[in-house]
Design a protein around this motif. Structure first.
Motif, PDB file in Angstrom:
ATOM      1  N   LEU A  61       0.820  -1.205   0.000  1.00 13.50           N
ATOM      2  CA  LEU A  61       0.000   0.000   0.000  1.00 13.50           C
ATOM      3  C   LEU A  61       0.856   1.258   0.000  1.00 13.50           C
ATOM      4  N   GLU A  62       1.955   1.230   0.753  1.00 12.58           N
ATOM      5  CA  GLU A  62       2.844   2.399   0.763  1.00 12.58           C
ATOM      6  C   GLU A  62       3.444   2.641  -0.613  1.00 12.58           C
ATOM      7  N   GLN A  63       3.846   1.600  -1.304  1.00 13.08           N
ATOM      8  CA  GLN A  63       4.433   1.779  -2.633  1.00 13.08           C
ATOM      9  C   GLN A  63       3.389   2.265  -3.636  1.00 13.08           C
ATOM     10  N   ILE A  64       2.199   1.679  -3.591  1.00 15.83           N
ATOM     11  CA  ILE A  64       1.132   2.128  -4.481  1.00 15.83           C
ATOM     12  C   ILE A  64       0.766   3.569  -4.162  1.00 15.83           C
ATOM     13  N   GLY A  65       0.660   3.881  -2.872  1.00 17.75           N
ATOM     14  CA  GLY A  65       0.362   5.254  -2.465  1.00 17.75           C
ATOM     15  C   GLY A  65       1.408   6.221  -2.958  1.00 17.75           C
ATOM     16  N   LEU A  66       2.678   5.844  -2.836  1.00 13.90           N
ATOM     17  CA  LEU A  66       3.759   6.712  -3.315  1.00 13.90           C
ATOM     18  C   LEU A  66       3.648   6.912  -4.820  1.00 13.90           C
ATOM     19  N   ASP A  67       3.394   5.854  -5.554  1.00 15.85           N
ATOM     20  CA  ASP A  67       3.253   5.973  -7.008  1.00 15.85           C
ATOM     21  C   ASP A  67       2.117   6.930  -7.373  1.00 15.85           C
ATOM     22  N   LEU A  68       0.976   6.781  -6.700  1.00 11.60           N
ATOM     23  CA  LEU A  68      -0.183   7.615  -7.004  1.00 11.60           C
ATOM     24  C   LEU A  68       0.035   9.072  -6.599  1.00 11.60           C
ATOM     25  N   VAL A  69       0.600   9.287  -5.423  1.00 13.43           N
ATOM     26  CA  VAL A  69       0.791  10.655  -4.934  1.00 13.43           C
ATOM     27  C   VAL A  69       1.915  11.357  -5.698  1.00 13.43           C
ATOM     28  N   SER A  70       3.046  10.691  -5.867  1.00 10.91           N
ATOM     29  CA  SER A  70       4.187  11.356  -6.516  1.00 10.91           C
ATOM     30  C   SER A  70       3.938  11.605  -7.995  1.00 10.91           C
ATOM     31  N   ALA A  71       3.016  10.873  -8.613  1.00  9.30           N
ATOM     32  CA  ALA A  71       2.655  11.143 -10.010  1.00  9.30           C
ATOM     33  C   ALA A  71       1.971  12.498 -10.135  1.00  9.30           C
ATOM     34  N   ARG A  72       1.338  12.957  -9.062  1.00  7.34           N
ATOM     35  CA  ARG A  72       0.648  14.244  -9.064  1.00  7.34           C
ATOM     36  C   ARG A  72       1.443  15.334  -8.353  1.00  7.34           C
ATOM     37  N   LEU A  73       2.192  14.932  -7.333  1.00 10.73           N
ATOM     38  CA  LEU A  73       2.927  15.888  -6.507  1.00 10.73           C
ATOM     39  C   LEU A  73       4.388  15.457  -6.447  1.00 10.73           C
ATOM     40  N   ALA A  74       5.187  16.021  -7.312  1.00 10.31           N
ATOM     41  CA  ALA A  74       6.582  15.597  -7.468  1.00 10.31           C
ATOM     42  C   ALA A  74       7.410  15.786  -6.199  1.00 10.31           C
ATOM     43  N   ASP A  75       6.997  16.670  -5.305  1.00 12.47           N
ATOM     44  CA  ASP A  75       7.761  16.922  -4.080  1.00 12.47           C
ATOM     45  C   ASP A  75       7.595  15.826  -3.033  1.00 12.47           C
ATOM     46  N   VAL A  76       6.642  14.924  -3.235  1.00 12.80           N
ATOM     47  CA  VAL A  76       6.420  13.846  -2.275  1.00 12.80           C
ATOM     48  C   VAL A  76       7.348  12.681  -2.617  1.00 12.80           C
ATOM     49  N   SER A  77       8.137  12.271  -1.634  1.00 13.82           N
ATOM     50  CA  SER A  77       9.075  11.170  -1.850  1.00 13.82           C
ATOM     51  C   SER A  77       8.807   9.976  -0.934  1.00 13.82           C
ATOM     52  N   VAL A  78       7.888  10.147   0.030  1.00 15.66           N
ATOM     53  CA  VAL A  78       7.580   9.078   0.970  1.00 15.66           C
ATOM     54  C   VAL A  78       6.081   9.097   1.282  1.00 15.66           C
ATOM     55  N   VAL A  79       5.486   7.907   1.270  1.00 17.51           N
ATOM     56  CA  VAL A  79       4.127   7.732   1.773  1.00 17.51           C
ATOM     57  C   VAL A  79       4.214   6.664   2.846  1.00 17.51           C
ATOM     58  N   THR A  80       3.744   6.995   4.038  1.00 17.44           N
ATOM     59  CA  THR A  80       3.718   6.022   5.129  1.00 17.44           C
ATOM     60  C   THR A  80       2.263   5.699   5.452  1.00 17.44           C
ATOM     61  N   ILE A  81       2.053   4.479   5.912  1.00 17.15           N
ATOM     62  CA  ILE A  81       0.705   4.057   6.291  1.00 17.15           C
ATOM     63  C   ILE A  81       0.774   3.361   7.646  1.00 17.15           C
ATOM     64  N   GLU A  82       0.007   3.876   8.598  1.00 13.71           N
ATOM     65  CA  GLU A  82      -0.148   3.217   9.894  1.00 13.71           C
ATOM     66  C   GLU A  82      -1.118   2.061   9.689  1.00 13.71           C
ATOM     67  N   ASP A  83      -0.693   0.861  10.001  1.00 11.31           N
ATOM     68  CA  ASP A  83      -1.512  -0.329   9.783  1.00 11.31           C
ATOM     69  C   ASP A  83      -1.881  -0.940  11.127  1.00 11.31           C
ATOM     70  N   PRO A  84      -3.169  -0.948  11.496  1.00  7.80           N
ATOM     71  CA  PRO A  84      -3.560  -1.489  12.798  1.00  7.80           C
ATOM     72  C   PRO A  84      -3.261  -2.980  12.952  1.00  7.80           C
ATOM     73  N   ARG A  85      -3.059  -3.682  11.859  1.00  4.16           N
ATOM     74  CA  ARG A  85      -2.734  -5.108  11.947  1.00  4.16           C
ATOM     75  C   ARG A  85      -1.347  -5.329  12.528  1.00  4.16           C
ATOM     76  N   GLU A  86      -0.522  -4.281  12.524  1.00  4.09           N
ATOM     77  CA  GLU A  86       0.830  -4.392  13.068  1.00  4.09           C
ATOM     78  C   GLU A  86       0.905  -3.979  14.533  1.00  4.09           C
ATOM     79  N   ASP A  87      -0.212  -3.565  15.092  1.00  5.24           N
ATOM     80  CA  ASP A  87      -0.290  -3.152  16.500  1.00  5.24           C
ATOM     81  C   ASP A  87      -0.835  -4.325  17.308  1.00  5.24           C
ATOM     82  N   PRO A  88      -0.022  -4.915  18.175  1.00  2.00           N
ATOM     83  CA  PRO A  88      -0.476  -6.099  18.927  1.00  2.00           C
ATOM     84  C   PRO A  88      -1.700  -5.840  19.812  1.00  2.00           C
ATOM     85  N   SER A  89      -1.987  -4.592  20.132  1.00  2.00           N
ATOM     86  CA  SER A  89      -3.131  -4.305  21.000  1.00  2.00           C
ATOM     87  C   SER A  89      -4.437  -4.179  20.230  1.00  2.00           C
ATOM     88  N   SER A  90      -4.363  -4.224  18.886  1.00  2.00           N
ATOM     89  CA  SER A  90      -5.607  -4.070  18.111  1.00  2.00           C
ATOM     90  C   SER A  90      -6.218  -5.398  17.745  1.00  2.00           C
TER      91      SER A  90
END
Length: 90
Positions: A61-90
Motif C-alpha cells: 500500500l505504501e508503494q502504491i500510495g507513493l506511485d499515485l501521490v508522486s505522479a501528481r505531486l513531485a515533491d512527495v518522496s515518501v508515503v507512510t501508512i499506519e496499519d492497525p494489523r501491526e499493533d499487537p493491541s488491536s
C-alpha cells in the motif's frame, strides 16, 4: 499535523482518493494523517472490513500510495501508512 501548503490540495485529495478506492474493495479505508517534508502519512482503517487480512499489506500500500501521490505531486518522496494489523493491541 496536516500542512498541505506546499501541495495542491486537490491533487493530494485525488491521489488519496485513489488509495481509498483500492482499500475499499476489501472493506477498508484510509485517512490522511499528516503532510510535510515530502512525506504523506496515511492511516489504514479496517473497522467494518469483512476480511482484515484481505487488505493489501502495508508495504504494498505504501508503494502504491507513493506511485499515485508522486505522479501528481513531485515533491512527495515518501508515503507512510499506519496499519492497525501491526499493533499487537488491536
Amino acid at each position: 499535523m496536516i500542512d498541505p501548503a506546499p501541495f495542491d490540495q486537490a491533487l493530494l485529495d485525488e491521489a488519496v482518493g485513489e488509495v481509498r478506492a483500492l482499500v475499499a474493495l476489501d472493506g477498508g479505508d484510509v485517512e490522511l494523517v499528516s503532510v510535510g517534508g515530502g512525506t504523506v502519512a496515511l492511516r489504514l482503517v479496517l473497522e467494518g472490513a469483512e476480511c482484515r487480512e484481505c487488505v493489501m499489506p502495508r508495504e504494498f500500500l505504501e508503494q502504491i500510495g507513493l506511485d499515485l501521490v508522486s505522479a501528481r505531486l513531485a515533491d512527495v518522496s515518501v508515503v507512510t501508512i499506519e496499519d492497525p494489523r501491526e499493533d499487537p493491541s488491536s
